[in-house]
Design a protein around this motif. Structure first.
Motif, short mmCIF file in Angstrom:
data_model
loop_
_atom_site.label_atom_id
_atom_site.label_comp_id
_atom_site.label_asym_id
_atom_site.label_seq_id
_atom_site.Cartn_x
_atom_site.Cartn_y
_atom_site.Cartn_z
N TYR B 180 0.84 -1.20 0.00
CA TYR B 180 0.00 0.00 0.00
C TYR B 180 0.86 1.24 0.00
N ASP B 182 0.62 5.51 0.39
CA ASP B 182 -0.17 6.70 0.70
C ASP B 182 0.57 7.92 0.17
N LYS B 303 -13.93 17.56 -3.97
CA LYS B 303 -13.85 16.75 -2.75
C LYS B 303 -14.20 17.61 -1.55
N GLN B 380 -9.73 14.22 1.44
CA GLN B 380 -9.43 12.82 1.10
C GLN B 380 -9.43 12.64 -0.41
N GLN B 381 -8.74 11.60 -0.83
CA GLN B 381 -8.75 11.12 -2.21
C GLN B 381 -8.34 12.16 -3.24
N GLY B 404 -2.35 -1.11 -3.59
CA GLY B 404 -3.31 -0.04 -3.32
C GLY B 404 -2.62 1.30 -3.17
N LYS B 406 -3.43 5.45 -2.12
CA LYS B 406 -4.39 6.38 -1.52
C LYS B 406 -3.81 7.78 -1.59
N TYR B 407 -4.66 8.76 -1.83
CA TYR B 407 -4.20 10.15 -1.88
C TYR B 407 -4.84 10.94 -0.77
N MET B 408 -4.12 11.91 -0.26
CA MET B 408 -4.72 12.78 0.74
C MET B 408 -4.01 14.14 0.73
#
Lengths: 1146, 420
Positions: B180, B182, B303, B380-381, B404, B406-408
């Motif tokens: 994963y 991030d 978002k 988020q995202q 996986g 994930k963006y933040m």
């Protein structure tokens, strides 16, 4: 050390008393008895059989140590468990031991044998951990054991153990600085190590033990540069810092031409294109740089060309700016700041700005360094101006530093934005910060003329601020500004005069008074009034204000005595009875000076000149100015004071030292070897190519070609060609070291096998080749007398192969020879044509061996490549001699060293000596003026065109106890002549170098003579019985730990070294010893048959102290042999063993 | 290099000491306490303090001072960076790095420190290697240990240190292989009183959690690598590959690690995702002031803005406030004058606002300090810079891992200046 031991004493003495913090310790219960009890139950637990109980006890003990409680009385109980099977118990016992061993030296010795056993363990990790703990125990008695262990570990198979050995070196050094010489030897050996694991640690050891021995780095420089990126991060920091220092001594200043030019110019253009992503950008830079240097060259001297090694360092450190470790980034940044051409320094700015996002401590250090850099190279940080804007959440110390940087960066173009920022800062809550901001505005105003008025107006507005601190700070700054152009600002002075009613801060009041006094002509009406007010409050003022009131009074009296005479007298009278003697003195002084009386001397005539002289405006300078004489990033730089152990960053040399010292012998078979390493890696390397080859294609060839022609003028043509070769070589070694470090694991097995095969194939070669050359008859007889194991079958098989191979390599070798070998060797080879072919073969053999050494898991090759060559020479010579001597069977052992065989060392190279070259050798003759000195024969050769006058020795810097007997001054040495003299040096039985200056009528050269251990002794004659007796005596008298005065090593003699004479010859070459005649054996005990294996004995004594040195070599079957050295001097003994071992096995 | 280490808590007690060379008396810390007293704020203690015989280099993390004692020249950043690494390791081992956690695990702490430094020089600082040497304590293991008497120290000897990839332990095995990543971006900005941006920068990191069997060799490529202005890598990343192709190629350490951190320069215009409208007035001579604050989303790429928290240091003259938030809760501490408003999620249809009055010191004149508002938020995202990962490939192992990304986006040091 002393402080800490005193502390220990105190603690040790009060094991149960004087622990004031019992209350904090929940387990102790707070009274003595329970503490006693608790320790008792801990002892019980430690004595029990259960590991879990032991573990529990150890955990509690470690917790005590962690809290700083004294647990030393448990030492006996704990040390028993040092050999415990449970790993965690063992580890905790180690922790305890390292903490308390210093206090309980005797008991600590109990644990030593466990570690000694551990040192021999087949598992590398156990060996390493044993060495680690052993070396961490600070007990002076075990220094010899530690020394031995370190030496052994330094040539361990496992790089991890070698790393641990490197870590142990500074530990031993801090325990016993006497060991420095031996340790330097180990360091030298480990520096040659080719694994990334060892590199960082050994450089750290180098920095702590012998940072001054920069000469040890030469041969390893390129390797260190190439390995750097794969070294672990902490090691990188140490290596980069060391290389910065190295580069400063070895290369020329890249900015030496530019420093004459005005700042700016090329800089602007460079910053325009500072995207840095593309490599063609780099090319641009380099081109530009070259153009620039060319342009200036016409004006100035010959063009500067960067040494390829200098370029290598810059190129290989640059990627590390991307490290996640702030310390590494900082290290690279300081390297670029100190070493890079001005146009390239810019790359570091971005990385440093990135670090500012990190923790505030990191920011603090980085900002300090940026502040220093931004003074010298302002342009570098200008694009990042906004990154230094201050946030209200920054800690004050960070704010002040950012302010400093902003002020340094201010110039005509950006000052308006900076001032706007400053305006918001003045409204901050943080008063210290506001004060600093006002100071900063003042500095901007003095530096940049255009904004002076704006700033002044702004500051005057601040005078109406409600906060007194702000006003006071403004007054002080305004005062400084007004001094620059007082005429135009009498309004401001008037305004400030009014402020005296309100401002209470003494410094501000004093400043105002000074201003009014200084410029009283501009405010003739107000000034006397101010004095009147001040006279009224004089008694209540602070001292600093009182002094200024007196000052003001004096000045007014001189300019306007009509109005102020009475006031002045009043003030002076008040001051006369002041409590402060400074003020009383000042009043007395001024009264005498200004009030004309009949007594007053000549001075009062000049009173006006004294008081109303034009004072120069103060220069507001950054506190970071000139801080860059400290190496950036260092503790000393941060504190702006030299910290203990700081190594001064040397200034660039005037002329570059000989660059060829960094050349490493070219290993021909290397490319072949890389070819056979895994294909996958090669593919990746191809992909990597663009990154390097781009910049190289631009800089590499041109630079090296240039530098070759450059150096060619001074040196022989040979070094020129070598130079150009070095470029490609470094590339090769780069590749090879990379692949070596990455792949050693998988490849190791394969390589080993291969190498073993190679050795097998090679072994018989030298023998079969040498046979036809030397007298065949003799050889045959020898073969009969000493049956050999060398099989004739393999000989015939290999013969063809090896011969063709040797003829192939012959050409290349002869080339190389001419480059590398000294004159003397040439002479001997010329005089002995028949021994030439075997010598070459030997050399070939040697090369194959060094190929083997490339393997990571092999002990490092010895860096001195000259020694083996010399040995081969002499060995071939011995076989000749042997033939001769065997015929008449009488051998006088002491005369075996032909005088021509003495090894000469270079003292001063012809290039550095400006035509004067100096060599020295140890003549092995007793030095008649003083028998305790070693005779050193020094040979001067003047190859310059002019004669050298008055050669003599001066200013010897010797270790304590060492003495030197200078040679008589040589008055004239005509050009082209050679002369030899003898001088005596008392080395005090140590291998410390003797440093002195060699002076001619024009110059002085620093030189040093370092003796090999074998030269520190002189032969004595002894019979075999005497020898045995002495040997026993030595053993018994001390009778302590083995290894103290007897060292035994097993070795395997090479086949051609098995002859008696070969052994004798080699030992006596390595050390100045005489042979103990073995014939006496028979005389004493005729019935005993001659021993199956001959024993060769040698005796000598050290020159200074006359301690006996006894060496015996027992040869056995198959070339196996055992070497024993007995000597009271532990250090000499161990070093001698090493030297003889090397002489016998090579 | 590093001689000794003292851990000092916020009340000035030394609760742990460790010496790597000879013992240094803890009285050297007196110089530190002196400096601490002089400093107005805890973070204003100078990181480097010279004393007659030693130098003290300290870092402050989690309200614990880590004070290292140095005897001779050493790059200060070297020590500071190492101390931070120590804190990170503690956090990694114990979840938190508090005085209590350290005291509870004092033996593990000691074992760790012993492995991390040898004679004051860093030895093993990679978390993968340390975890092989000393197992981190878990509740289960603590229970088992107390019953069976087994230990935290690894039974087998570690091998990672000896391998060619010193950051990865050998013999890793997982039943579920997963990787994963991030991508977390923080925006630092200063907004002036008129709402225009003074500075804005994006700092991003890619944190990874890789649990893959064996020795996987990963490559990660971006859609728009040119965005990354300045990067710093974990040592595992092959630098040359990045230079040439802008592809991240690496053999990952096992577990959690920071793959890279990057900077998106201020040259690229940064879209500020929220705006602040405010109206704060102090009337001269009056004991009342008006306070009005409204937040709104700006450019958020559709978002939602979440976890919004506003805090502000009000001028000293403010005695108390009486404000009404349309959503969330607000607090005001009359002693520290700190106002904080936990807004939560911003609803674009109904913007959150905080209105009311402040009571000021009677007779006090208009405060001339300049209050600032610090804003925290999360989106988020989405990565604000627009950075997108293109693909992740694995070589060297046969299984198919689960991947996986994930963006933040978060607010970093996001400040708005208020007018007065």
């Amino acid at each position: 050390m002393s402080a800490s031991s005193a502390f220990n004493d105190e603690k040790g003495g009060s094991s149960n008393v004087g622990e004031p913090e019992y209350g904090h310790d929940p387990a102790s219960g707070g009274i003595f008895s329970s503490d006693y009890k608790r320790h008792d139950d801990l002892k019980e637990m430690l004595d029990s059989n259960k590991d879990s109980l032991k573990l529990e006890a150890m955990k509690r003990i470690v917790a005590m140590i962690a809290r700083g409680k004294n647990a030393s009385d448990l030492f006996p109980a704990v040390v028993k468990n040092v050999a415990c099977k449970n790993i965690e118990v063992k580890k905790l016992v180690y922790v305890y031991l390292v903490r308390y061993a210093e206090e309980q030296q005797d008991l600590a010795l109990l644990s030593i044998s466990t570690f000694q056993r551990g040192l021999k363990d087949p598992n590398q990790l156990i060996r390493a951990s044993a060495l680690r703990v052993l070396s961490s125990i600070r007990v002076t008695i075990i220094v010899p054991i530690m020394m031995l262990a370190i030496k052994e570990a330094a040539s361990d198979m496992s790089p991890y153990v070698r790393k641990t050995a490197a870590h142990a070196i500074p530990k031993l050094y801090s325990l016993d600085p006497e060991q420095k010489d031996c340790l330097i030897e180990v360091i030298e050996k480990l520096l040659a190590d080719k694994t990334t694991l060892v590199a960082g640690s050994v450089v750290m050891a180098f920095e702590e033990v012998c940072p001054e021995r920069i000469d040890l780095i030469h041969k390893n420089y390129r390797k260190l540069c190439n390995l750097l990126i794969d070294v672990e991060e902490w090691g990188q920091v140490v290596i980069i810092n060391m290389l910065t220092r190295y580069a400063r001594t070895q290369f020329l200043n890249p900015n030496m031409n530019e420093s004459l030019l005005e700042e700016g110019g090329g800089e602007k253009a460079f910053y325009g294109s500072d995207n840095d992503d593309d490599t063609d950008d780099e090319e641009d830079k380099e081109e530009k740089e070259k153009k620039k240097t060319e342009a200036t060259a016409i004006v100035k001297r010959k063009p500067y060309v960067m040494d390829p090694d200098h370029r290598l360092l810059l190129r290989n450190t640059k990627p590390l700016l991307q490290s996640r470790n702030a310390a590494v980034v900082m290290a690279v940044a300081q390297l670029y700041f100190h070493l890079a051409p001005k146009a390239e320094v810019g790359v570091i700015a971005k990385a440093l700005v990135r670090l500012m996002r990190s923790h505030s401590e990191v920011q603090y250090v980085v900002l300090q360094n940026v502040a220093t850099m931004s003074i010298k190279r302002r342009g570098m940080f200008e694009p990042y101006l906004k990154s230094f804007y201050i946030r209200s959440t920054d800690p004050t110390q960070i704010k002040v530093l950012k302010l400093e940087v902003l002020t340094n960066l201010a110039n005509e173009t950006n000052i308006s934005t900076i001032l706007r920022e400053f305006q918001t800062y003045i409204k901050s809550n943080d008063k210290d910060f506001v004060a600093a901001t006002i100071q900063a505005i003042g500095r901007c105003a003095t530096n940049i003329g255009e904004v002076r008025d704006t700033c002044l107006n702004g500051l005057v507005q601040l005078l109406s601020n409600r906060d007194e601190l702000v006003v006071a700070e403004s007054v002080v700054v305004i005062k400084k500004l007004l001094q620059m152009q007082p005429e135009q600002h009498s309004d401001i002075i008037k305004h400030m005069a009014k402020l005296t009613d309100n401002i209470q801060v003494p410094m501000a009041r004093a400043s105002i008074l000074w201003l009014i006094g200084e410029y009283c002509e501009h405010v003739p009406k107000i000034a006397p009034d101010v004095l009147r007010k001040m006279a009224k409050t004089f008694t209540n003022e602070e001292d600093i204000v009182k002094l200024q009131i007196i000052n003001l009074a004096a000045k007014l009296y001189l300019t306007n005595s009509k109005q102020t005479k009475l006031l002045t007298q009043y003030v002076l009278n008040l001051a006369k009875y002041d409590q402060n003697y400074d003020i009383r003195d000042r009043a007395r002084f001024i009264r005498q000076l200004i009030v004309p009386t009949d007594k007053s001397g000549a001075l009062s005539k000049y009173a006006k000149k004294l008081f109303l002289a034009l004072k120069p405006a103060p220069v507001l300078e950054s506190p970071f100015k000139d801080r860059d004489h400290f190496q950036l990033g260092s503790l000393s730089h941060l504190l702006n004071a030299k910290a203990g152990g700081y190594q001064v960053l040397p200034d660039w040399p005037e002329a570059a030292p000989d660059p060829s010292v960094r050349n490493v012998e070219v290993k021909e078979s290397v490319p072949e070897w890389t070819k056979c390493s895994s294909r996958e890696k090669r593919k990746e390397k191809k992909a990597d190519k663009p990154f390097y080859s781009d910049s190289e294609g631009e800089s590499g060839p041109t630079e090296s070609a240039d530098s070759a022609s450059d150096t060619a003028s001074g040196s022989e043509s040979g070094s020129g060609s070598e130079e150009s070769g070095s470029g490609s070589e470094s590339e090769e070694s780069n590749e090879e070291s990379e692949s070596a470090s990455e792949e050693d694991e998988e490849e190791e097995g394969k390589k080993k096998k291969k190498n073993v095969e190679k050795i097998k194939a090679r072994k018989p070669v030298p023998e079969s080749e040498s046979e036809p050359s030397s007298g065949e008859d003799v050889k045959k007889s020898e073969k009969k007398s000493k049956p050999r194991i060398g099989s004739s079958e393999s000989e015939s098989e290999e013969d063809n192969d090896s011969e063709s191979e040797s003829s192939e390599s012959e050409e290349e070798e002869s080339e190389e020879e001419s480059e590398e070998e000294t004159k003397k060797k040439k002479k001997t080879t010329a005089s002995k044509p028949p021994s030439k072919p075997p010598k070459k073969e030997n050399k070939k053999e040697k090369k194959e061996m060094s190929l083997l050494d490339f393997d990571d898991f092999d002990p490092a090759p010895s860096p001195s490549q000259v020694t083996p060559l010399n040995n081969f020479l002499s060995s071939s010579l011995v076989t000749d001699l042997e033939g001769l001597s065997l015929t008449d069977n009488v051998l006088s052992p002491t005369t075996i060293i032909p005088s021509g065989n003495l090894k000469t060392y270079e003292l001063l190279h012809r290039i550095t000596g400006e035509g004067l070259s100096v060599e020295y050798c140890f003549s092995r003759q007793p030095f008649s003026p003083d028998p305790h000195m070693v005779a050193v024969k020094i040979q001067f050769t003047n190859s310059a065109t002019s004669e050298a006058k008055s050669l003599h020795v001066e200013d010897a810097k010797l270790q304590s106890g060492m003495r030197i007997k200078e040679f008589p001054e040589i008055e004239v040495l005509p050009a082209g002549e050679t002369v030899s003299v003898v001088m005596g040096i008392d080395f005090c039985d140590s291998t410390q170098a003797a440093n002195f200056q060699l002076c001619t009528h024009t110059r002085k050269f620093f030189v040093s003579i370092q003796p090999p251990v074998g030269e520190l002794m002189m032969p004595i004659f002894m019979t075999e019985n005497e020898f045995k007796k002495e040997q026993e005596m030595l053993l018994q008298s001390l009778g302590q730990l083995m290894g103290m005065n007897e060292i035994t090593e097993k070795l395997t003699l090479e086949e051609k070294c098995q002859g008696e004479h070969a052994v004798v010859q080699r030992v006596t070459t390595a050390a100045n010893l005489s042979r103990v005649p073995c014939g006496s054996d028979k005389e004493c005990s005729p019935p005993v048959p001659p021993p199956p294996f001959p024993i060769h004995r040698f005796a000598g004594k050290t020159v200074t102290s006359g301690s006996l040195v006894l060496v015996s070599v027992v040869t056995k079957e198959d070339g196996a042999a055992q070497l024993t050295v007995n000597c009271e001097k532990m250090v000499i003994g161990t070093m001698l063993v090493k030297d003889i071992l090397q002489a016998l096995t090579q | 290099m590093i001689h000794s280490l003292f851990l000092v808590n916020s009340s000035g007690d030394i609760f742990l000491e460790k010496h790597w060379k000879s013992v240094v008396s803890r009285s050297v810390c007196d110089y530190f306490f002196e400096a601490q007293e002089r400093a107005s704020e805890p973070e204003n203690v100078p990181p480097v303090i010279p004393t007659p015989h030693h130098y003290l280099i300290s870092v402050l993390r989690h309200r614990i001072y880590f004070v290292a004692v140095i005897q001779s020249e050493v790059p200060p950043l070297f020590v500071i960076e190492f101390l931070h690494r120590v804190v990170d390791t503690f956090q990694d081992y114990f979840g938190v790095c508090t005085e209590a956690a350290i005291k509870d695990n004092v033996v593990v702490v000691y074992e760790l420190l012993e492995e991390m430094l040898d004679n004051g020089f860093p030895l093993a600082t990679e978390s993968n290697i340390l975890k092989e040497l000393i197992k981190p304590p878990t509740i289960l293991r603590t229970v088992v240990n107390t019953i069976t008497g087994s230990t935290n120290v690894g039974e087998q000897l570690p091998t990672g240190q000896l391998s060619v990839v010193p950051w990865r332990r050998t013999g890793v095995k997982y039943t579920n292989n997963e990787a994963y990543f991030d991508v977390v971006e923080e925006i630092d900005a200063i907004i002036d009183k008129s709402g225009s941006t003074i500075t804005a920068e994006i700092q991003g990191v890619i944190d990874a959690c890789v649990k893959l069997t064996g020795m996987p060799d990963l490559t990660l490529s971006f859609m728009n690598p040119r965005l990354l202005d300045d990067v710093s890598f974990h040592p595992c990343v092959r630098f040359k590959r990045w230079e040439a192709e802008r592809i991240l190629s690496f053999i990952p350490p096992d577990g959690n690690f920071r793959l890279l951190s990057y900077h998106v320069s201020s040259q690229n215009l940064v879209a500020i995702p929220v705006y602040v409208k405010h109206n704060i007035t102090f009337r001269e001579g009056s004991s009342q002031g008006r306070f009005e604050l409204t937040l709104g989303p700006k450019q958020t790429m559709g978002k939602g803005v979440e976890a919004v928290l506003v805090s502000s240091q009000l001028p000293r003259g403010v005695l108390n406030t009486n404000l009404n938030p349309t959503q969330g809760t607000y607090t005001f501490d009359p002693v520290t004058k700190l106002l904080s408003w936990d807004v939560g999620k911003i609803n674009p249809q109904k913007l959150p606002s905080l209105k009311g009055s402040m009571s000021l010191q009677a007779g006090a004149s208009k405060p001339d300090e300049n209050p600032t508002i610090n804003i925290q938020f999360k989106i988020q995202q989405s990565a604000l810079s627009g950075l997108k990962v293109n693909r992740l490939d694995m070589y060297g192992e046969k299984y198919k891992p689960f991947k996986g990304i994930k963006y933040m986006t978060k607010a970093g040091k996001f400040q708005a200046l208020l007018s007065n």
